[in-house]
Every structure is written in C-alpha cells, then in structure tokens.
Write an enzyme that holds these catalytic residues in place. Structure first.
Site, short mmCIF file in Angstrom:
data_model
loop_
_atom_site.label_atom_id
_atom_site.label_comp_id
_atom_site.label_asym_id
_atom_site.label_seq_id
_atom_site.Cartn_x
_atom_site.Cartn_y
_atom_site.Cartn_z
N GLU A 274 0.82 -1.20 0.00
CA GLU A 274 0.00 0.00 0.00
C GLU A 274 0.86 1.27 0.00
O GLU A 274 1.76 1.42 0.84
CB GLU A 274 -0.94 -0.03 1.21
CG GLU A 274 -1.83 1.19 1.36
CD GLU A 274 -2.72 1.46 0.16
OE1 GLU A 274 -3.36 0.51 -0.33
OE2 GLU A 274 -2.77 2.61 -0.29
N THR A 316 -5.80 1.54 -5.59
CA THR A 316 -5.40 0.14 -5.41
C THR A 316 -6.09 -0.77 -6.42
O THR A 316 -5.47 -1.67 -6.99
CB THR A 316 -5.76 -0.37 -4.00
OG1 THR A 316 -5.27 0.55 -3.04
CG2 THR A 316 -5.17 -1.73 -3.73
N HIS A 431 -1.53 3.39 4.68
CA HIS A 431 -2.52 4.13 3.88
C HIS A 431 -2.71 5.51 4.49
O HIS A 431 -2.66 5.65 5.71
CB HIS A 431 -3.85 3.36 3.88
CG HIS A 431 -4.82 3.85 2.85
ND1 HIS A 431 -5.47 5.06 2.98
CD2 HIS A 431 -5.24 3.31 1.69
CE1 HIS A 431 -6.24 5.24 1.93
NE2 HIS A 431 -6.13 4.20 1.13
N ASP A 490 1.49 -0.17 -4.96
CA ASP A 490 0.25 -0.03 -5.75
C ASP A 490 0.13 1.34 -6.42
O ASP A 490 -0.31 1.44 -7.55
CB ASP A 490 -1.00 -0.38 -4.92
CG ASP A 490 -1.22 0.50 -3.70
OD1 ASP A 490 -0.32 1.30 -3.36
OD2 ASP A 490 -2.29 0.37 -3.09
N HIS A 491 0.54 2.40 -5.73
CA HIS A 491 0.42 3.76 -6.28
C HIS A 491 1.16 4.71 -5.35
O HIS A 491 1.66 4.27 -4.31
CB HIS A 491 -1.04 4.19 -6.43
CG HIS A 491 -1.85 3.94 -5.18
ND1 HIS A 491 -1.77 4.75 -4.09
CD2 HIS A 491 -2.69 2.93 -4.85
CE1 HIS A 491 -2.56 4.28 -3.14
NE2 HIS A 491 -3.13 3.16 -3.56
C1 GP9 Z 1 -8.94 -0.62 0.31
C2 GP9 Z 1 -7.51 -0.54 0.03
C3 GP9 Z 1 -7.05 0.90 -0.11
O1 GP9 Z 1 -9.45 -1.90 0.36
O2 GP9 Z 1 -7.19 -1.32 -1.05
O3 GP9 Z 1 -7.54 1.48 -1.24
P1 GP9 Z 1 -6.95 2.82 -1.87
O4 GP9 Z 1 -7.61 3.96 -1.18
O5 GP9 Z 1 -5.48 2.82 -1.65
O6 GP9 Z 1 -7.30 2.73 -3.30
MN MN Z 2 -3.80 1.73 -2.19
#
Ligand code: GP9
Ligand code: MN
Length: 650
Positions: A274, A316, A431, A490-491
C-alpha cells in the site's frame, strides 16, 4: 381552487389549504404528502440503524446518514404536484409502496450478502439462486412492520377520506417546492463531498456511497453508470479488435530462453504494498533505514528500480486491474466499479486453467472497490476478506486490521490452499493518513511542514517489519522455497500537495519532471534459487503479467495485452502513465514538455515526438477494449479459429 395572492407565494405555500398544521386545525385533515414523506424517512433511518451495518465515525456522518433519504423522497414524492388532484393520493401511496419495496429488497439482500444491491447483481443468476433457497430464512415476521404504515394509510384514505388532503399548487408553489428539493439535494452532496472527497467520481465503496448519498440516490447513481456502460457496450462490434490485435502482435518480443519457464509449477505469492513509493528504498530518516527488511530482500531478488505505477482514480483497484490484465485502467472512475461485468482474461483465470488454485486476501470490507463482484470476473476462486479475519480494536489501526496481524492470520489460509496456488495479499496499514498505534512505532517521524510525509515513514517501516515476519513464517511452514514472491507498490502515497516537504527530504526541487519520477514504485520478484539483480529497464505495472507468465512458462502469444516481458532481451524501454505522461530510456514527457532524463532539464520536443503517438494509441486501444467489452468477441473468435483448425487437421 387556490390562487396565490400576489407577492405572498411563500405564505400561500403554508396557507389555509396548505400542507402543514393549519389545515389540521381547520379540520381539513393531514397532508398526505408529508405523512408519507415522514413515514418513509423514518423507516429508512430505522432500517439503516437496525438492518445495515454502517460504520459511523463522527456526528457529521450520523447527520448525513439521517438526512440522506430526504432529497430523494422530496423529489420523487414531490412529482405529485404535477398530477391532477384526483390522482395524487394514488400516486403517493403507490410510490410509498415501491420505495418501501426497494428498501425491503436491500434489507433481505444485505442479510445474506452483507452488501447493497446493484443492478448487475439483480441479473447475476448465480447470486440470486443462492438467495432464492434461503429467502424464507432471511425474512423475519417483524419485517412486515415496514409495510404496516402503508396498509394503515390505505385504510384511512379509503374509509376515512377526510383524514388526509392533497393541496393544489400554483406555478410559484411548484417552483418553490422544486427549488427546496434541489437545495436539499445539493446540501447533502456538498456535505458528502466535504466528508469524502471525490466520492462520486471515484466510487470506492457501496457502503460509503449509501452512507453519504442514501440508499435511494445510490440506486439512481448505479442506474446511470449501468446505462452508460450498457450503451457503449451495445454500440461496439468485434471489428475494432483486429486492429488492436495487430498492434499487440507487432509489439511481441522473443522470450529469454534462459529464464522462460524458470518458475514453472511454483506457487505464486503477490504482495501489494500500500502506497509504497521507490524513494523509501535504501534511504534513511533520522539516520535510520526506512525499510531495512526490503533493502535486504531486494539483494536476493530481481529488483526493478525504474518501475512506474499507472493507476488513475481507482487507486489500489486500478493497480490490481493493470497487473492482472495487462490493460490500462480508465481515465475516469474505477474500472472495478464501472466495468465489472466485462469479459476479461485475467491472471487468476489463466492460472486456474493451468491447474492453480487462486485467491485474493485483503482484510477489508469485501465490497470495497467492488472487489466481491470484480473478482468473479477476473476468475478468482476465493476472496478472503474482513469476514475471514479476527478484527478487533486491539489489532486494528487506521483503515482496519494491521498488516502484522493480517499476515499472521493469513498463514493459516495459505496453508489450507491446494498447491500450486496463486495468492495475492493486499496490505493496508501504510494508507493515508498514515496513523499508527504508539507501541507499533519503531521509527521516529520525519520533521517537516507536512504531517502526512512525517507520519509516512513510520508506517512504511511498520509494513516492512510485517513483511519480514511474513517471509519468516513462509520459511517456517515450508512455502518459501516452493513459491515465487512478487511485491509491488500499488500507487503513490505522497501527493503533490506535499512537494515542499518532499523537496526538503530529497534535497532537490520537485519539478514536473521530478513529480513523474516520484511515480516510481518498487517491483521485486523473488525466485527461489536465483541470485538477486537490480534491473533498471523502464517499466510499468502493465508489464507484470507478461513477465510473470514467462517465468511460469505460460505462452502469451494469444493474449491481448499491452505489457512486455521484462526479461526479454528485445524489450523496448517505454512506459506510459494514465495521464499520458510517458518515460523512455533517455527522455520523459509530461504536461506537453519533453525532459532529458540525465539532467532533468527541458529539451526540444523532437526526441519525445516519436513516442507521442504510441502513448496515445495504447491508452486509446485499451479504453476501447474496456468501454466496448471487446474481449467477449475475442474469446468467440478464438474458439471459432480453434474449431476450424481441428477440422483441417485430418
Ligand atoms: C482498500 C484498500 C485501499 O481496500 O485497497 O484502497 P486505496 O484507497 O489505496 O485505493
Ligand atoms: Mn492503495
């Protein structure tokens, strides 16, 4: 007949024959409109509080929840003002019945699936047949109370017609009413937007949508999304596909014979990190390594240090989409939400065909990013979501279950899987807003004017420690040597709002060039028995699938995909981001400007010009596939081709 007196339209709205209390005192009965309105409002709120599990974190959210049915009810029931007087009572009672029915259907559906209804789900027969057999168990006798008010109102309307009245509205009354209803709608939307920015454009979670705009408006919203994508799908035919196929085939490169099939038959473990960006790797904060574990792990792995995320608004979920389909996500909205019903040929489906068991593990609400629906389309056999984990106050932080508990509890799930398996783990602790329990903090926050960046480092470190334990556990249960492990960011986690703090940390100015360079996220591929190597090929998430398939020895000649095998010696260094910025070996193009990568300075456009068309083309082709649901034609075409070949083989 009621005529508005000039200059007093507001007064006339509440006049003798008006809807409110005055009418009651004058023995004209209650306004049926307001009675129906209030009873539906009350019922909806009672359902929210008793039948749905909607997490409320503060009083503003509670307030939004309370008022969110109002705008829809005012607008739909309010349509009665355009009807002839003798039709109004029938209209109000009929609407009350249908709205109650929608509420009731959601309630029953929620009891079984723990989710709100969506239009595609209504047509998903497998879902419905699950429900069908147990509908009786899902309905309680007390549910009939939801319809009790309606029966009572009908009874009174028929046998005691004087109890209720419907009033007449002149033009000004109507205008006032409509403005009031629209005013309430905008007030609700503004509150929701303040509480959850980008709620409607990004569409992340049904629960959050329902919480903010209400269950009825949510259905309207869902219907609009559905109509839009159905129309685009209906207009598409298979003809665009040949051109796209030609483009894809012309980009295919020869595989690397030394590495092709190297991990054949091995388990595949994916870990989505994340918000993890590459700038934390091998870096220190307050003199301490941020990711001591990953820094060691990459030494034994293939580490791609020029690997970019290509996500858009779907964050994500977009990264999951790109990595498993080798297609680009959409420029607007999250493809997980907007096109979950499409035909895809994703990694889980391909690996299932190759004898794998496939699962995704993520300790969040299963409807988040519409995963529960989309995973079906991607071909997952199992989704371990928050229902499969012990989540308590003690082991949670920020968005939910903390990464250490997540991995620890996941080991049992992993051990229970038939092998070979493909298991994707999605971490969550790192996150935004990067909060951590004090006792879990092993790295001091950074010191800058951005609280976000300051807190980011300790949470990155936390996940790094969680990964270390996870790898140790994999070794302990004997899965480490039998699996290839792919980790990827992921980003981005730190947005451009924190440029001045970032510039302090990196010791350089954050120009548009640097901003694009900051979109690099780690990609780590660990293959048991292979020595580590840092690979600097310019690459993106779109390349993960072809690269994985080649390691597993699975042919990709037949796939429609935009990525490239990163181990092929013929690979072209080129990656396009979702906002059309692109990066080549020597140049970077963003915001209409070409930059020289060596110096980071602007340069003349010529060297970038050659790639401009390719960047646009790829995004356009990928969008066409998704909007037109074109892969449904491809499967058919392929089957026809195979049939023909079989005919001629004798
Ligand atoms: C939520 C998690 C976070 O299930 O994958 O999502 P994001 O806000 O990073 O897209
Ligand atoms: Mn994410």
């Amino acid at each position: 007949m009621m005529e508005a007196r000039s200059g007093s339209w507001l007064q006339s709205f509440f006049d003798e024959e008006g809807p409110g209390l005055k009418g009651v005192f004058k023995n004209q009965g209650y306004s049926l409109f307001w009675v129906v309105f209030l009873s539906l409002w009350l019922k909806t709120y009672i359902a929210y509080k008793t039948s749905f599990e909607i997490d409320i974190e503060n009083w503003i959210q509670e307030f939004i929840l309370l008022i969110n049915p109002v705008s829809f009810l005012l607008l739909t029931l309010g349509m009665n003002i355009f009807l002839k007087e003798n039709r109004r009572k029938v209209y109000l009672l009929t609407m009350s019945f249908f709205i109650t029915l929608v509420l009731f259907a959601n309630l029953v559906f929620y009891r079984f699936f723990n989710d709100f209804l969506t239009i595609p789900v209504l047509f998903q027969t497998s879902n419905m047949s699950d429900l069908g057999s147990s509908v009786q168990d899902l309905i309680n006798p007390s549910d009939l109370l939801y319809f009790a008010d309606l029966l009572f109102l009908m009874f009174l309307t028929i046998y005691k017609p004087k109890t209720f009245h419907v009033r007449s509205y002149n033009l000004q009354n109507r205008k006032f009413f409509i403005s009031m209803a629209l005013g309430v709608t905008f007030f609700n939307l503004a509150l929701a937007e303040a509480e959850r920015p980008e709620l409607l454009t990004r569409t992340f979670d049904r629960e959050i949508l329902v919480k903010n705009i209400g269950t009825y408006n949510y259905h309207l919203y869902d219907a609009i999304l559905q109509t839009k994508s159905s129309a685009q799908r209906a207009l598409a035919d298979g003809s665009e596909l040949s051109e796209i196929e030609n483009y894809v085939r012309s980009n295919q490169k020869k595989v690397n014979d030394d590495l092709y099939g190297l991990a054949k038959g091995k388990n595949v473990i994916f870990v989505s990190l994340e918000s993890t960006q590459s700038f934390v790797i091998n870096k220190t904060v307050n003199g301490e390594e941020i990711t001591p574990f990953l820094n060691e792990f990459i030494k034994d792995s293939y580490y791609f240090n020029n690997f970019y995320h290509q996500t858009g608004q779907g964050k994500t979920s977009d990264s999951e989409f790109i990595i498993e389909n080798s297609l680009y996500p959409l420029g607007r909205g999250a493809v997980f939400f907007t096109h979950a019903q499409n035909e895809y040929k994703a990694t889980p489906e391909i690996l299932t065909e190759n004898g794998y068991y496939t699962a995704s593990l993520h300790a969040n609400n299963k409807s988040f990013w519409n995963r529960d629906m989309m995973y079906d389309s991607l071909g997952y056999q199992r989704f371990f979501n928050s229902d499969d984990y012990e989540v308590s106050e003690k082991n949670s932080v920020n968005w939910g279950l903390n990464d250490k508990s997540f991995f620890q509890q996941s080991i049992a799930h992993l051990e229970g899987m038939p092998q070979p398996f493909y298991a994707k783990f999605i971490t969550l602790t790192n996150h935004f807003p990067f909060t951590l329990n004090e006792e879990d903090r092993t790295l001091e926050p950074y010191d800058s004017n951005s609280k976000t960046l300051n807190q980011y480092f300790p949470t990155v470190r936390y996940t790094d420690e969680a990964l270390e334990r996870f790898i140790a556990d994999l070794k302990r249960v004997g899965l480490y040597e039998k699996s290839i492990i792919v980790m990827y960011g992921d980003h981005y986690g730190i947005s451009e709002n924190h440029n001045s703090a970032m510039s302090q940390f990196l010791g350089k100015e954050i120009t548009p060039f640097e901003s694009v360079q900051l979109q690099r996220v780690p990609l780590i591929i660990h293959v048991p028995g292979q020595k580590g190597k840092t690979i600097s090929t310019v690459s993106g998430q779109i390349d993960v699938r072809p690269t994985l398939m080649h390691l597993l020895g699975i042919k990709t000649d037949d796939f429609i995909e935009f990525g490239k095998d990163l181990f092929s010696e013929e690979t072209i260094e080129f990656t396009v981001l979702r906002d059309s910025s692109f990066i080549t070996k020597d140049y970077l193009y963003t915001m209409d400007t070409c930059y020289d990568k060596k110096t980071g300075a602007m340069t003349e456009r010529d060297p970038c010009e050659n790639y401009l068309e390719k960047a646009k083309q790829e995004l356009e082709y990928s969008d066409k596939i998704i909007y037109g649901d074109l892969l449904r034609f491809y499967e058919k075409k392929k089957m026809k081709k195979e049939r023909n070949l079989a005919q001629f083989s004798f």
